[in-house]
Design a protein around this motif. Structure first.
Motif, PDB file in Angstrom:
ATOM      1  N   LYS A  22      51.779 108.734  53.398  1.00 29.45           N
ATOM      2  CA  LYS A  22      51.677 110.040  52.750  1.00 29.45           C
ATOM      3  C   LYS A  22      51.047 109.878  51.366  1.00 29.45           C
ATOM      4  N   SER A  23      50.520 110.968  50.869  1.00 27.10           N
ATOM      5  CA  SER A  23      49.873 110.898  49.558  1.00 27.10           C
ATOM      6  C   SER A  23      50.910 110.689  48.462  1.00 27.10           C
ATOM      7  N   PRO A  24      50.476 110.184  47.297  1.00 28.40           N
ATOM      8  CA  PRO A  24      51.406 110.014  46.169  1.00 28.40           C
ATOM      9  C   PRO A  24      52.081 111.337  45.772  1.00 28.40           C
ATOM     10  N   GLU A  25      51.322 112.433  45.837  1.00 24.93           N
ATOM     11  CA  GLU A  25      51.891 113.736  45.451  1.00 24.93           C
ATOM     12  C   GLU A  25      53.071 114.082  46.350  1.00 24.93           C
ATOM     13  N   TYR A  26      52.899 113.827  47.632  1.00 28.53           N
ATOM     14  CA  TYR A  26      53.959 114.115  48.601  1.00 28.53           C
ATOM     15  C   TYR A  26      55.202 113.284  48.300  1.00 28.53           C
ATOM     16  N   VAL A  27      54.968 111.995  48.063  1.00 25.86           N
ATOM     17  CA  VAL A  27      56.115 111.094  47.851  1.00 25.86           C
ATOM     18  C   VAL A  27      56.821 111.424  46.541  1.00 25.86           C
ATOM     19  N   ARG A  28      56.047 111.821  45.530  1.00 26.86           N
ATOM     20  CA  ARG A  28      56.685 112.199  44.260  1.00 26.86           C
ATOM     21  C   ARG A  28      57.627 113.380  44.479  1.00 26.86           C
ATOM     22  N   LYS A  29      57.208 114.340  45.287  1.00 22.17           N
ATOM     23  CA  LYS A  29      58.074 115.511  45.567  1.00 22.17           C
ATOM     24  C   LYS A  29      59.350 115.053  46.263  1.00 22.17           C
ATOM     25  N   VAL A  30      59.184 114.134  47.182  1.00 23.77           N
ATOM     26  CA  VAL A  30      60.343 113.627  47.930  1.00 23.77           C
ATOM     27  C   VAL A  30      61.397 113.050  46.995  1.00 23.77           C
ATOM     28  N   PHE A  31      60.934 112.251  46.010  1.00 22.15           N
ATOM     29  CA  PHE A  31      61.889 111.608  45.115  1.00 22.15           C
ATOM     30  C   PHE A  31      62.100 112.377  43.828  1.00 22.15           C
ATOM     31  N   ASN A  32      61.463 113.537  43.738  1.00 23.04           N
ATOM     32  CA  ASN A  32      61.646 114.403  42.578  1.00 23.04           C
ATOM     33  C   ASN A  32      61.268 113.695  41.279  1.00 23.04           C
ATOM     34  N   ILE A  33      60.082 113.128  41.270  1.00 20.80           N
ATOM     35  CA  ILE A  33      59.620 112.441  40.065  1.00 20.80           C
ATOM     36  C   ILE A  33      58.259 112.978  39.638  1.00 20.80           C
ATOM     37  N   GLU A  34      57.944 112.748  38.367  1.00 20.41           N
ATOM     38  CA  GLU A  34      56.658 113.189  37.851  1.00 20.41           C
ATOM     39  C   GLU A  34      55.793 111.966  37.581  1.00 20.41           C
ATOM     40  N   ASN A  35      54.511 112.165  37.665  1.00 21.41           N
ATOM     41  CA  ASN A  35      53.589 111.079  37.372  1.00 21.41           C
ATOM     42  C   ASN A  35      53.467 110.913  35.866  1.00 21.41           C
ATOM     43  N   ASP A  36      53.886 109.739  35.359  1.00 24.92           N
ATOM     44  CA  ASP A  36      53.723 109.528  33.925  1.00 24.92           C
ATOM     45  C   ASP A  36      52.716 108.432  33.611  1.00 24.92           C
ATOM     46  N   HIS A  37      51.907 108.074  34.610  1.00 27.05           N
ATOM     47  CA  HIS A  37      50.801 107.141  34.340  1.00 27.05           C
ATOM     48  C   HIS A  37      49.700 107.884  33.609  1.00 27.05           C
ATOM     49  N   SER A  38      49.064 107.218  32.669  1.00 26.13           N
ATOM     50  CA  SER A  38      47.875 107.808  32.059  1.00 26.13           C
ATOM     51  C   SER A  38      46.740 107.700  33.085  1.00 26.13           C
ATOM     52  N   PRO A  39      45.703 108.537  32.930  1.00 27.21           N
ATOM     53  CA  PRO A  39      44.589 108.442  33.888  1.00 27.21           C
ATOM     54  C   PRO A  39      43.998 107.036  33.948  1.00 27.21           C
ATOM     55  N   GLU A  40      43.961 106.356  32.801  1.00 30.15           N
ATOM     56  CA  GLU A  40      43.401 105.004  32.793  1.00 30.15           C
ATOM     57  C   GLU A  40      44.286 104.049  33.581  1.00 30.15           C
ATOM     58  N   GLU A  41      45.597 104.178  33.362  1.00 33.01           N
ATOM     59  CA  GLU A  41      46.528 103.304  34.080  1.00 33.01           C
ATOM     60  C   GLU A  41      46.413 103.524  35.581  1.00 33.01           C
ATOM     61  N   GLU A  42      46.322 104.789  35.953  1.00 35.92           N
ATOM     62  CA  GLU A  42      46.251 105.105  37.384  1.00 35.92           C
ATOM     63  C   GLU A  42      44.962 104.554  37.987  1.00 35.92           C
ATOM     64  N   ALA A  43      43.861 104.738  37.248  1.00 37.17           N
ATOM     65  CA  ALA A  43      42.580 104.232  37.748  1.00 37.17           C
ATOM     66  C   ALA A  43      42.633 102.721  37.905  1.00 37.17           C
ATOM     67  N   LYS A  44      43.284 102.073  36.954  1.00 37.90           N
ATOM     68  CA  LYS A  44      43.399 100.607  36.998  1.00 37.90           C
ATOM     69  C   LYS A  44      44.182 100.168  38.235  1.00 37.90           C
ATOM     70  N   LEU A  45      45.270 100.861  38.518  1.00 41.50           N
ATOM     71  CA  LEU A  45      46.075 100.516  39.696  1.00 41.50           C
ATOM     72  C   LEU A  45      45.288 100.734  40.979  1.00 41.50           C
ATOM     73  N   ARG A  46      44.586 101.855  41.027  1.00 41.35           N
ATOM     74  CA  ARG A  46      43.827 102.144  42.248  1.00 41.35           C
ATOM     75  C   ARG A  46      42.746 101.100  42.482  1.00 41.35           C
ATOM     76  N   LYS A  47      42.163 100.617  41.385  1.00 43.56           N
ATOM     77  CA  LYS A  47      41.104  99.621  41.526  1.00 43.56           C
ATOM     78  C   LYS A  47      41.689  98.280  41.955  1.00 43.56           C
ATOM     79  N   GLU A  48      42.795  97.916  41.323  1.00 43.85           N
ATOM     80  CA  GLU A  48      43.424  96.627  41.608  1.00 43.85           C
ATOM     81  C   GLU A  48      43.869  96.531  43.065  1.00 43.85           C
ATOM     82  N   TYR A  49      44.322  97.620  43.612  1.00 41.57           N
ATOM     83  CA  TYR A  49      44.816  97.604  44.984  1.00 41.57           C
ATOM     84  C   TYR A  49      43.944  98.465  45.872  1.00 41.57           C
TER      85      TYR A  49
END
Lengths: 154, 397
Positions: free
Chosen positions: A117-144
């Protein structure tokens, strides 16, 4: 009525009191599957009503039913009946009551529902908000990068 | 719900479940799924990077079996497909093309040789080189040619080969250190070639005619297989580059087995596909009608090396009720076979009119039980298969 000695312990009844006051009468051997309850009994032998402060009656009923009926077939169908919120509350209950089989069954069930499932879906499931900065998120997506291909549309 | 329970929280929103339970849920997922969850938020990213979690995750992953299939159609479409029986029934797609850009390997030219943990080996037909890709550290490295010189993919496909990563020997998370070995005739002597990624060099040792020592772990590599006799090289692990390899020449006397139909003419053509791996041989028997190019699976037998390595011994046949389910017409079939911890796994890949069909068979040598699983449609009609291999799971670092 005279009972066989071997049956005496299994026919002894206990009362469990859920957080909303709902009472459940269960046989001792069922109650013993909940290690938390077992510990309670070990400490106070003559207890008849055990308070279960963290679990609602609705969920305690489901847990007791699970313990009575659990087998491979039952477990496979068990999780299908509950929505995600109930699954998480049941997992908390099983964790508090220390029932390892049910915990495992529920962890697997929740995992299956967030698989692919998409990250948005899973965040809703666990009731959490995305607190990664756009740079951090881009870095994670690139690394993996290799792991992000081919996710289902929700 | 109080703070005393170590909730995973952040400024907005409160996660219901404590860290320990979140981790247990994640451990039910396979690695590509887990890695994706780092993106959820900072707390979850930290949770997944926790040493104890990584250790548990890798331990589970090491005992997971994956099947990797490399399929390509043309230039940029080459994709490595991955499947594990631990996940829900779907394929993961791993885009390899980007990772290979630094070494100028072109997707259409590649053949997938082997995989183990995070290391994937590809051979290029054009430049006749081998490259090792580490998926998790995102590194790519060309392997120097073996003493036999540059090899084309047809040579690689002929040889028995094995990739062993450090995680196979102990359960530390991957350092990326690996050994890659194959056996080949030099003159008429079988020779074992072992590449070590730490020294970046090859060692070769001629195999000796000797008795297979009892006990201990061995790697078995095919050299050549004839209808009556095979030649394999066996070497003890873990020190496969310094131990003396042994030549084995097991004979195949099929009349000893049960219900075998060697030479029996059913009025149709009998087709036998032999798939080898780790000292085992799978015989897939099919029959087809004269003149038609379509065959139907009739039986699958598993044979293994005798204790002394002198002959192939019958182990088991796939039960009839399973054959009944898996028999279907096909044009071409190939497969791969591995043994791990007493379980033998085979993937049989067949193609009929451009449609791919894959089957995963496993035999538990302890319980003498067969298990089987058709693999989900990988939606690859018309694509070419360029390598297939089992592997243990990817590991986190």
């Amino acid at each position: 009525m005279a009972e066989e000695k071997s049956q005496a312990s299994s026919s002894k009844m206990l009362t469990l009191k859920a957080s909303d006051g709902v009472l459940f009468e269960v046989e001792l051997n069922i109650a013993k599957e909940m290690k938390t309850v077992q510990a309670y009994i070990d400490d106070c032998e003559d207890i008849e009503t055990i308070p279960i402060p963290n679990v609602l009656g609705k969920h305690l009923a489901i847990v007791i039913e699970y313990i009575k009926k659990t087998n491979e077939e039952y477990d496979a169908e068990f999780e299908k009946q509950w929505n995600m919120d109930d699954l998480q509350l049941l997992l908390l209950a099983a964790n508090y009551l220390n029932i390892s089989g049910l915990q495992e069954c529920l962890c697997k069930a929740i995992a299956k529902r967030i698989e692919n499932k998409s990250p948005e879906y899973v965040r809703k499931v666990f009731n959490i908000e995305n607190d990664h900065s756009p740079e951090e998120e881009a870095k994670l997506r690139k690394e993996y990068k290799w792991a992000f291909e081919g996710v289902d549309k929700d | 719900m109080g703070d005393h329970r170590n909730t995973t929280s952040n400024a907005i929103g409160l996660c219901l479940l404590p860290q320990e339970l979140i981790q247990n849920i994640f451990l039910s997922l396979v690695l590509p799924e887990i890695v994706r969850l780092k993106i959820l938020n900072k707390s979850f990213s930290t949770l997944i990077s926790d040493h104890s979690f990584i250790r548990q995750c890798n331990s589970l992953s090491n005992s997971t079996t994956w099947l990797f299939v490399y399929k390509k159609r043309w230039l940029r479409d080459a994709v490595l497909h991955a499947f594990t029986d631990r996940s829900s029934d779907r394929w993961f797609k791993i885009p390899i093309a980007d990772l290979l850009k630094p070494v100028d390997f072109h997707g259409e030219d590649l053949y997938f040789l082997a995989a183990s943990a995070n290391v994937f080996l590809f051979a290029s037909n054009n430049v006749r080189e081998v490259v090792a890709v580490n998926l998790v550290s995102v590194t790519v490295k060309k392997i120097p040619p073996s003493p036999l010189g540059p090899r084309g993919t047809s040579s690689w496909r002929r040889s028995g080969m094995k990739l062993v990563t450090e995680t196979d020997d102990n359960s530390s998370s991957g350092s990326g250190h690996f050994r890659f070995m194959f056996a080949e005739f030099v003159g008429n002597r079988p020779v074992l070639f072992v590449y070590d990624s730490v020294t970046d060099t090859w060692k070769s040792r001629e195999a000796q005619e000797s008795v297979l020592p009892r006990g201990g772990l061995h790697v078995f590599l095919s050299v050549v297989h004839g209808p009556r006799e095979s030649v394999l090289v066996a070497v003890s692990t873990p020190d496969c580059d310094t131990n003396t390899p042994i030549v084995l020449r097991p004979r195949f006397d099929s009349v000893e087995g049960l219900n075998l139909t060697v030479g029996f003419n059913w009025g149709n053509l009998i087709d036998r596909l032999h798939v080898y791996g780790d000292g085992y041989m799978m015989i897939v028997k099919s029959n087809g009608e004269n003149g038609r190019s379509v065959r139907v699976l009739q039986g699958v037998e598993l044979w293994g090396l005798s204790l002394d390595g002198r002959k192939w011994e019958f182990v088991s046949s796939v039960p009839n009720e399973v054959i009944g389910v898996i028999e279907k017409p096909y044009g071409v079939m190939m497969g791969c076979l591995e043994e791990k911890n007493g379980i033998i796994r085979a993937a049989l890949v067949s193609n009929c009119d451009g449609f791919w069909d894959m089957l995963w068979l496993s035999f538990d040598t302890k319980w003498k039980r067969w298990n089987w699983m058709p693999l989900p449609d990988s939606k690859m009609k018309g694509w070419n298969l360029a390598g297939i291999s089992f592997s243990s799971g990817l590991t986190l670092q």
